[in-house]
Design an enzyme around this catalytic site. Structure first.
Site, PDB file in Angstrom:
ATOM      1  N   TRP A 131      64.927  56.823  69.249  1.00 29.63           N
ATOM      2  CA  TRP A 131      64.028  56.302  68.210  1.00 29.63           C
ATOM      3  C   TRP A 131      64.891  55.589  67.165  1.00 29.63           C
ATOM      4  CZ3 TRP A 131      62.534  59.333  63.385  1.00 29.63           C
ATOM      5  CH2 TRP A 131      61.565  58.664  62.644  1.00 29.63           C
ATOM      6  N   ASP A 213      63.568  67.176  67.771  1.00 20.45           N
ATOM      7  CA  ASP A 213      62.555  66.322  67.158  1.00 20.45           C
ATOM      8  C   ASP A 213      61.359  66.421  68.092  1.00 20.45           C
ATOM      9  OD1 ASP A 213      60.918  64.027  67.031  1.00 20.45           O
ATOM     10  OD2 ASP A 213      62.500  62.794  66.197  1.00 20.45           O
ATOM     11  N   LYS A 249      50.939  61.913  65.208  1.00 20.67           N
ATOM     12  CA  LYS A 249      50.331  61.411  66.444  1.00 20.67           C
ATOM     13  C   LYS A 249      49.246  62.359  66.947  1.00 20.67           C
ATOM     14  CE  LYS A 249      54.120  58.967  66.177  1.00 20.67           C
ATOM     15  NZ  LYS A 249      54.345  57.556  66.034  1.00 20.67           N
TER      16      LYS A 249
HETATM   17  C1  LIG Z   1      60.929  60.524  68.109  1.00 20.55           C
HETATM   18  C2  LIG Z   1      60.186  60.321  66.825  1.00 20.55           C
HETATM   19  N1  LIG Z   1      60.455  61.114  65.771  1.00 20.55           N
HETATM   20  C3  LIG Z   1      59.811  60.969  64.611  1.00 20.55           C
HETATM   21  C4  LIG Z   1      58.843  59.997  64.440  1.00 20.55           C
HETATM   22  C5  LIG Z   1      58.168  59.864  63.110  1.00 20.55           C
HETATM   23  O1  LIG Z   1      57.295  60.906  62.850  1.00 20.55           O
HETATM   24  P1  LIG Z   1      56.567  61.031  61.415  1.00 20.55           P
HETATM   25  O2  LIG Z   1      55.517  59.982  61.363  1.00 20.55           O
HETATM   26  O3  LIG Z   1      55.992  62.388  61.445  1.00 20.55           O
HETATM   27  O4  LIG Z   1      57.607  60.860  60.384  1.00 20.55           O
HETATM   28  C6  LIG Z   1      58.525  59.154  65.521  1.00 20.55           C
HETATM   29  C7  LIG Z   1      57.521  58.098  65.468  1.00 20.55           C
HETATM   30  O5  LIG Z   1      57.273  57.330  64.712  1.00 20.55           O
HETATM   31  C8  LIG Z   1      59.228  59.323  66.735  1.00 20.55           C
HETATM   32  O6  LIG Z   1      58.979  58.541  67.771  1.00 20.55           O
END
Ligand SMILES: Cc1ncc(COP(=O)(O)O)c(C=O)c1O
Length: 403
Positions: A131, A213, A249
């Site tokens: 990411w 994560d 999500k």
């Molecule tokens: C692997 C990963 N971690 C974290 C996030 C972000 O999550 P949050 O919207 O809860 O900060 C995302 C997506 O945007 C993601 O794909």
């Protein structure tokens, strides 16, 4: 004020989204940011979440601050979703604890800050690719060395498991290993249970620190317990870990910034010290987390009917994405898109990785107005009956036209 700052896009993804918004071609398709979208291309608001939000808004009497570590009720719910119902005892004895955070992003940042300031960690590893924000988060926290472990095998379009193991085996002790628990972003390929077992062996032997994560719990198999398997497995082996959870999500609460950072430890000796260090970090950055989204999640989790409805909705979302995976692969094969496409149906979660070059990504955008991330990742949920055929043909033509 003087400034040497250079103005440049912080996120390639947000930059491409802005280009998409300006594009007036009627065939344009946005496969960029990981939103779950409906067949009509709208960002999906889960009906149960919408109803509960209204209820919650009516119930809120005032807007007083949450404690520095957030809502204890929400944190308990989040930890139970992650570790299972029997975590209650460990929450009570302090060997598991959580902190409400500003999404998963905020959880990673708070955790990374603690690892640098309190545990003197200097090196972190992320998968190659990962990411786009992981590197930025850990470097901004003060980590000195950013390293990668191999993940995507370009030649065979699969997980490079041997490469991954080799790289982790070379990691110095106390390196922080960022691992995605399920629905890997961007490749969508997750290790099998057997492979996770080997990863756990290396982490234990090398004295590495796993930082999970989990942003897509529910999207990898349609079942939130199954998607948390790896976390529960590491815990069952007594491996201490950190985990940042997202509710963006699986509840569709993207801009409410709902997250939880939790620790699973073998003793509670340092729990109070960690908590006070985290309070310091939160107090000096944003002071306390927002209430609305967390209260919405808490309300749903604590009513059997609402919870069942949420789980069923999540399962339906998963089924739709899974169907899209199979249709896309079929259409790519029918369009004679060069290469093999089994990795699309092997994938899990919201995304698929096309395994195409940056030039091909650029061609898709400029010639066909199909927007995919620079790494060649597509958000499958943005496909629908109206655009999936066009997208498959555009990918096939691009692969034939551009190397
Ligand atoms: C692997 C990963 N971690 C974290 C996030 C972000 O999550 P949050 O919207 O809860 O900060 C995302 C997506 O945007 C993601 O794909």
């Amino acid at each position: 004020m003087d400034s040497k700052t250079v103005c440049r896009p912080v996120s390639a993804m947000y930059h491409l989204s802005a280009l998409y918004a300006q594009d007036d071609n009627p065939s344009k398709v946005d496969l960029l940011i990981g939103y779950y979208k409906t067949e009509q291309s709208d960002i999906y608001a889960l009906p149960v979440v919408q109803r509960v939000e209204t209820l919650v808004t009516q119930q809120i009497k005032n807007h007083k601050y949450l404690p520095l570590l957030g809502s204890e009720h929400f944190v308990r719910d989040a930890c139970q979703l992650l570790y299972g119902q029997d975590v209650k005892e460990r929450l009570n004895n302090g060997t598991v604890f959580g902190v409400q955070t500003i999404g998963c992003t905020g959880g990673m940042r708070v955790g990374a800050d603690l690892l640098v300031s309190h545990m003197n960690c200097t090196t972190f590893y992320v998968s190659d690719p990962t990411w786009e924000n992981h590197r930025l988060i850990f470097l901004s926290s003060g980590f000195l060395k950013a390293k990668t472990y191999r993940y995507w095998n370009e030649a065979n379009k699969c997980l490079d498991f041997e490469g991954l193991c080799e790289d982790l085996s070379d990691a110095p002790s106390k390196s922080v290993i960022v691992l995605q628990a399920c629905g890997h972003n961007p490749t969508s390929l997750d290790p099998s249970k057997k492979q996770w077992e080997r990863i756990a062996d290396i982490i234990q032997q090398r004295h590495l620190i796993p930082f999970f994560d989990i942003a897509y719990q529910g999207f990898a198999t349609g079942n939130t317990d199954k998607d948390a398997w790896v976390i529960r497995y590491f815990v069952s082996r007594g491996i201490e870990l950190l985990c940042a959870q997202s509710f963006s999500k699986n509840f569709g609460l993207y801009n409410e910034r709902v997250g939880n950072l939790s620790f699973s430890l073998n003793s509670s000796d340092y729990t109070a010290a960690y908590k006070s260090q985290i309070e310091l970090s939160i107090r000096s950055s944003y002071s306390s987390a927002p209430n609305h989204g967390a209260l919405t999640v808490h309300t749903i989790m604590n009513d059997n009917g609402l919870r069942e409805e949420w789980l069923l909705t999540l399962k339906n979302m998963y089924d739709r994405v899974n169907g899209l995976r199979h249709t896309l692969r079929e259409l790519l094969e029918k369009s004679d898109a060069p290469g093999s496409w089994s990795h699309i149906t092997d994938g899990k979660g919201m995304f698929s990785y096309l395994g195409i070059t940056e030039n091909q990504v650029e061609h898709l955008r400029t010639k066909f107005h199909v927007y995919v991330s620079l790494t060649g990742r597509i958000n499958l949920c943005s496909l629908n009956d109206n655009n999936i055929g066009y997208v498959a043909k555009s990918i096939a033509s691009t692969l034939k036209e551009v190397q």
